[in-house]
Each structure stands twice: as C-alpha cells, then as structure tokens.
Scaffold this motif. Structure first.
Motif, PDB file in Angstrom:
ATOM      1  N   UNK A 120     -14.790 -19.115  -9.391  1.00 54.40           N
ATOM      2  CA  UNK A 120     -14.294 -20.137  -8.484  1.00 54.40           C
ATOM      3  C   UNK A 120     -15.346 -21.201  -8.249  1.00 54.40           C
ATOM      4  N   UNK A 121     -15.311 -21.789  -7.068  1.00 55.93           N
ATOM      5  CA  UNK A 121     -16.225 -22.890  -6.755  1.00 55.93           C
ATOM      6  C   UNK A 121     -17.086 -22.553  -5.544  1.00 55.93           C
ATOM      7  N   UNK A 122     -18.293 -23.069  -5.562  1.00 52.53           N
ATOM      8  CA  UNK A 122     -19.239 -22.897  -4.463  1.00 52.53           C
ATOM      9  C   UNK A 122     -19.853 -24.256  -4.170  1.00 52.53           C
ATOM     10  N   UNK A 123     -19.662 -24.753  -2.956  1.00 49.37           N
ATOM     11  CA  UNK A 123     -20.205 -26.047  -2.551  1.00 49.37           C
ATOM     12  C   UNK A 123     -21.465 -25.830  -1.725  1.00 49.37           C
ATOM     13  N   UNK A 124     -22.516 -26.554  -2.072  1.00 52.28           N
ATOM     14  CA  UNK A 124     -23.795 -26.393  -1.396  1.00 52.28           C
ATOM     15  C   UNK A 124     -24.312 -27.740  -0.901  1.00 52.28           C
ATOM     16  N   UNK A 125     -24.824 -27.732   0.314  1.00 49.47           N
ATOM     17  CA  UNK A 125     -25.589 -28.847   0.840  1.00 49.47           C
ATOM     18  C   UNK A 125     -26.960 -28.300   1.213  1.00 49.47           C
ATOM     19  N   UNK A 126     -27.981 -28.853   0.618  1.00 50.14           N
ATOM     20  CA  UNK A 126     -29.327 -28.301   0.824  1.00 50.14           C
ATOM     21  C   UNK A 126     -30.324 -29.414   1.081  1.00 50.14           C
ATOM     22  N   UNK A 127     -31.192 -29.186   2.042  1.00 51.61           N
ATOM     23  CA  UNK A 127     -32.273 -30.121   2.343  1.00 51.61           C
ATOM     24  C   UNK A 127     -33.606 -29.439   2.013  1.00 51.61           C
ATOM     25  N   UNK A 128     -34.496 -30.183   1.372  1.00 54.10           N
ATOM     26  CA  UNK A 128     -35.753 -29.631   0.859  1.00 54.10           C
ATOM     27  C   UNK A 128     -35.465 -28.558  -0.187  1.00 54.10           C
ATOM     28  N   UNK A 129     -34.663 -28.943  -1.163  1.00 51.34           N
ATOM     29  CA  UNK A 129     -34.174 -28.004  -2.162  1.00 51.34           C
ATOM     30  C   UNK A 129     -35.273 -27.487  -3.093  1.00 51.34           C
ATOM     31  N   UNK A 130     -36.333 -28.251  -3.301  1.00 50.72           N
ATOM     32  CA  UNK A 130     -37.406 -27.758  -4.181  1.00 50.72           C
ATOM     33  C   UNK A 130     -38.063 -26.505  -3.595  1.00 50.72           C
ATOM     34  N   UNK A 131     -38.259 -26.498  -2.280  1.00 52.45           N
ATOM     35  CA  UNK A 131     -38.806 -25.301  -1.640  1.00 52.45           C
ATOM     36  C   UNK A 131     -37.860 -24.121  -1.801  1.00 52.45           C
ATOM     37  N   UNK A 132     -36.547 -24.397  -1.787  1.00 54.09           N
ATOM     38  CA  UNK A 132     -35.576 -23.325  -1.992  1.00 54.09           C
ATOM     39  C   UNK A 132     -35.666 -22.764  -3.409  1.00 54.09           C
ATOM     40  N   UNK A 133     -35.857 -23.645  -4.381  1.00 54.29           N
ATOM     41  CA  UNK A 133     -36.024 -23.171  -5.756  1.00 54.29           C
ATOM     42  C   UNK A 133     -37.262 -22.291  -5.877  1.00 54.29           C
ATOM     43  N   UNK A 134     -38.314 -22.690  -5.194  1.00 50.81           N
ATOM     44  CA  UNK A 134     -39.544 -21.893  -5.231  1.00 50.81           C
ATOM     45  C   UNK A 134     -39.304 -20.503  -4.665  1.00 50.81           C
ATOM     46  N   UNK A 135     -38.600 -20.434  -3.533  1.00 49.43           N
ATOM     47  CA  UNK A 135     -38.300 -19.138  -2.939  1.00 49.43           C
ATOM     48  C   UNK A 135     -37.388 -18.325  -3.846  1.00 49.43           C
ATOM     49  N   UNK A 136     -36.363 -18.977  -4.452  1.00 50.01           N
ATOM     50  CA  UNK A 136     -35.438 -18.261  -5.332  1.00 50.01           C
ATOM     51  C   UNK A 136     -36.163 -17.735  -6.567  1.00 50.01           C
ATOM     52  N   UNK A 137     -37.100 -18.512  -7.101  1.00 47.18           N
ATOM     53  CA  UNK A 137     -37.869 -18.057  -8.256  1.00 47.18           C
ATOM     54  C   UNK A 137     -38.769 -16.885  -7.885  1.00 47.18           C
ATOM     55  N   UNK A 138     -39.405 -16.971  -6.718  1.00 42.81           N
ATOM     56  CA  UNK A 138     -40.286 -15.882  -6.280  1.00 42.81           C
ATOM     57  C   UNK A 138     -39.511 -14.602  -6.055  1.00 42.81           C
ATOM     58  N   UNK A 139     -38.246 -14.729  -5.609  1.00 47.32           N
ATOM     59  CA  UNK A 139     -37.425 -13.545  -5.348  1.00 47.32           C
ATOM     60  C   UNK A 139     -36.784 -12.994  -6.603  1.00 47.32           C
ATOM     61  N   UNK A 140     -36.907 -13.700  -7.724  1.00 48.31           N
ATOM     62  CA  UNK A 140     -36.314 -13.225  -8.965  1.00 48.31           C
ATOM     63  C   UNK A 140     -34.869 -13.630  -9.153  1.00 48.31           C
ATOM     64  N   UNK A 141     -34.324 -14.427  -8.203  1.00 51.58           N
ATOM     65  CA  UNK A 141     -32.943 -14.883  -8.333  1.00 51.58           C
ATOM     66  C   UNK A 141     -32.834 -15.959  -9.403  1.00 51.58           C
ATOM     67  N   UNK A 142     -33.838 -16.812  -9.491  1.00 52.93           N
ATOM     68  CA  UNK A 142     -33.867 -17.891 -10.475  1.00 52.93           C
ATOM     69  C   UNK A 142     -34.934 -17.581 -11.522  1.00 52.93           C
TER      70      UNK A 142
END
Length: 334
Positions: free
Chosen positions: A260-282
């Motif tokens: 299906x679809x997932x809509x996201x609104x994110x502020x300071x998304x680069x920090x989120x990518x860093x956290x997702x990478x550290x957690x192994x999600x990305x």
C-alpha cells in the motif's frame, strides 16, 4: 407490609444464592482454564484466588500467576492481579496490575515492566467466546527494562481500543504517552548524541486495524489474531529537532507482508537517516542513494531540512518511486 418484607427477603435470598453460585462458578472456571492450558503443554499456575465483593460486585485477587506459552516461549509472571466486575454483568471487567514489576521472558531475553496505578477496563460481549468490544488502559509513570539496561519509560500511558461494529474484526486504536523517554539500550543502538533531549515532546498514534478474526479468549488460548489491513490516520512523534508525521493505508497478506502507501512528513531527515542506519533499518550501501533522492525531494519543497513524501510498499520492499529503500517489516503478532 408483611408481603413486601417477605418479597424483599425472597429477592435477597435469590440474589445471595446467585452471587454465591456465580462466585463459585468463576473460581471453578479459572481453575479449569489453567488446567486446560497445562494439558496443552503450558506452564500455567497461580498461588491463590480470593473472591469477595458481595452483594454488588465480584472482586477477585489472584496471587502469583505465571503463564508460559510453549509455542512462542513467552513467559509472564507477577505477584498478583486484581479483577473487578459488577455482579449483574461480569463482562465489564476492571483489571489492576500490582505496583511491583511484571516480568516477561522470551527466547530473545528477559524484561520487566513497572507501572504506577495501571488499570485496564474491558468491555466483553456476553457469551462463552468473550469478544472484546472495547478496552481502555491507563497508567501513571511506567518503565520497561531488560538485562542490558533501560529500554523505555514515560510519565503516563493512555490506550483506547474500540470495536468498529459488533461482530466485526476491525478496531480503532488510539495511543498517547507523555514524556516518552528512550532508555540507554535504544539510545546506544541508535548512537544518539549525548546532548540529545531525554524525552519526546510528543508521541501519539490513531489508527484502525482489521484482523483475520475478532479478539476473544482464543487470543490467549489458541493464537493471536493477525492484522489484514492497517489505516493510520495519524502517527506523530517529536524528539528534539526531529519531527515525524505519518499516515498509511495498507493491506497485509497471510505472511504479514504489507502493501500500500505510506505518507511521511519529516523535519531534519538527515539525522533520521543516521539513526535508521545505526539501528540497521537502513543498509549503509543504500544510504547514499536514498539521501540523494530525499535531498532532491527536500529541495523541491523549498526547505532542505524537510521532506513530504509518499512511499510505496510492494513485494516486501519499501519504494520511493522506483528506488528501493529497504525491506518492508513483517507485521505478525507472535
């Protein structure tokens, strides 16, 4: 007057007889339920069961309950649980957890849950299946910890579950937790900077979930109902400079794979990518590609720190257009 007195006495005797019979039946049913679980290979025990509350209520105090599901390996133990219900309909149940910890164990590890004044109000449909029509869970300050350290805590907890229509396996769910605070375990796993705020500014969820069958006593005795569709009207979290809002409309197959679809609104998304990478999600190999695409999207919105994007979940992948961002999570209740 004499007839009125006699009528009152007769009614009192009938009611007293009903209360005693119902209290005894509840005790026997509880003992039989635990015996049935043991016959199925569970560890299912309790220390004692005391029923009081005559004449208007049933108040039951169960001491030292312990349950171990042999299929999942999940074990739950606590010092005691209190159940309360009006005598005219025991299906309106109030459950109170003890002030001391509830212990959970599984093949993945051991955890303890401390909750202050935790109460669950359950409305069950009349009948032997005891379909769940509504539930309201509230608590004061609570914390979840594991052998590695603190996992999660908050100042309170409010969870509301409401059956959409009688007999349907669809439920609306609302969750709020004030002062939600990730503990040392997730902060270490995510490599959160030491100067990052301790608590979330906001954490809330409103959604509707359809399952393959209604939630009833079989959820404990046999297996948990599994989600088949998920509509998230609003999921919102604010943690320091990170702000995330999400909405989703998903169908889920028998293996738990969402589409299906997932809509996201994110502020300071680069920090989120860093956290997702550290957690192994990305995956690290995917991050440069994802960052490049998200950067272009952020530039299109006019604010390089923010994105507003629609993701597609298909064939087990999360896609941004034609670009795969990673594996979609399996939505299975164990």
């Amino acid at each position: 007057m004499r007839r009125v007195i006699w009528a009152a006495l007769v009614l009192a005797l009938i009611w007293g007889g009903w209360w005693i019979w119902a209290a005894q039946a509840a005790r026997q049913a509880t003992e039989q339920w635990f015996a049935d679980r043991r016959a199925e290979g569970w560890q299912a025990d309790f220390g004692g069961l005391d029923v009081s509350g005559f004449p208007l209520r049933f108040d039951a105090v169960m001491t030292l309950p312990a349950l171990v599901d042999p299929e999942t390996g999940v074990a739950v133990t606590t010092s005691g649980v209190t159940f309360s219900a009006p005598a005219w309909w025991p299906g309106d149940v109030t459950v109170r957890l003890p002030q001391d910890p509830v212990t959970f164990a599984s093949p993945e590890g051991r955890a303890t849950l401390d909750m202050d004044q935790a109460v669950a109000h359950l409305r069950l449909k009349p009948g032997s299946a005891l379909d769940l029509e509504a539930a309201q869970v509230t608590s004061g300050a609570w914390s979840l910890s594991a052998h590695m350290g603190d996992v999660l805590s908050a100042a309170d907890l409010n969870v509301s579950v409401q059956q959409v229509a009688a007999g349907q396996a669809s439920y609306t769910v609302a969750l709020n937790a004030a002062g939600l605070q990730p503990g040392t375990v997730p902060r270490t796993a995510l490599r959160v900077p030491t100067n990052w705020p301790l608590t979330f500014d906001k954490f809330a969820l409103d959604m509707q979930v359809a399952f393959d069958r209604v939630w009833d006593r079989r959820a404990i005795e046999v297996a948990r109902p599994q989600p088949r569709s998920l509509r998230i009207d609003l999921a919102e979290a604010a943690w320091g400079d990170l702000q995330l809002r999400a909405a989703a409309d998903l169908t889920i197959d028998a293996q738990g794979t969402p589409e299906g679809t997932l809509s996201l609104q994110a502020r300071n998304w680069r920090e989120m990518l860093t956290l997702a990478e550290a957690a192994g999600v990305l995956p690290s190999a995917v991050r440069p590609q994802a960052e490049s695409v998200l950067s272009a999207l952020a530039q299109a919105t006019g604010d390089p720190r923010s994105i507003n994007v629609d993701l597609t979940l298909r064939k087990g992948l999360i896609l941004l257009g034609f670009v795969p961002l990673g594996q979609a999570p399996q939505l299975v209740l164990r």
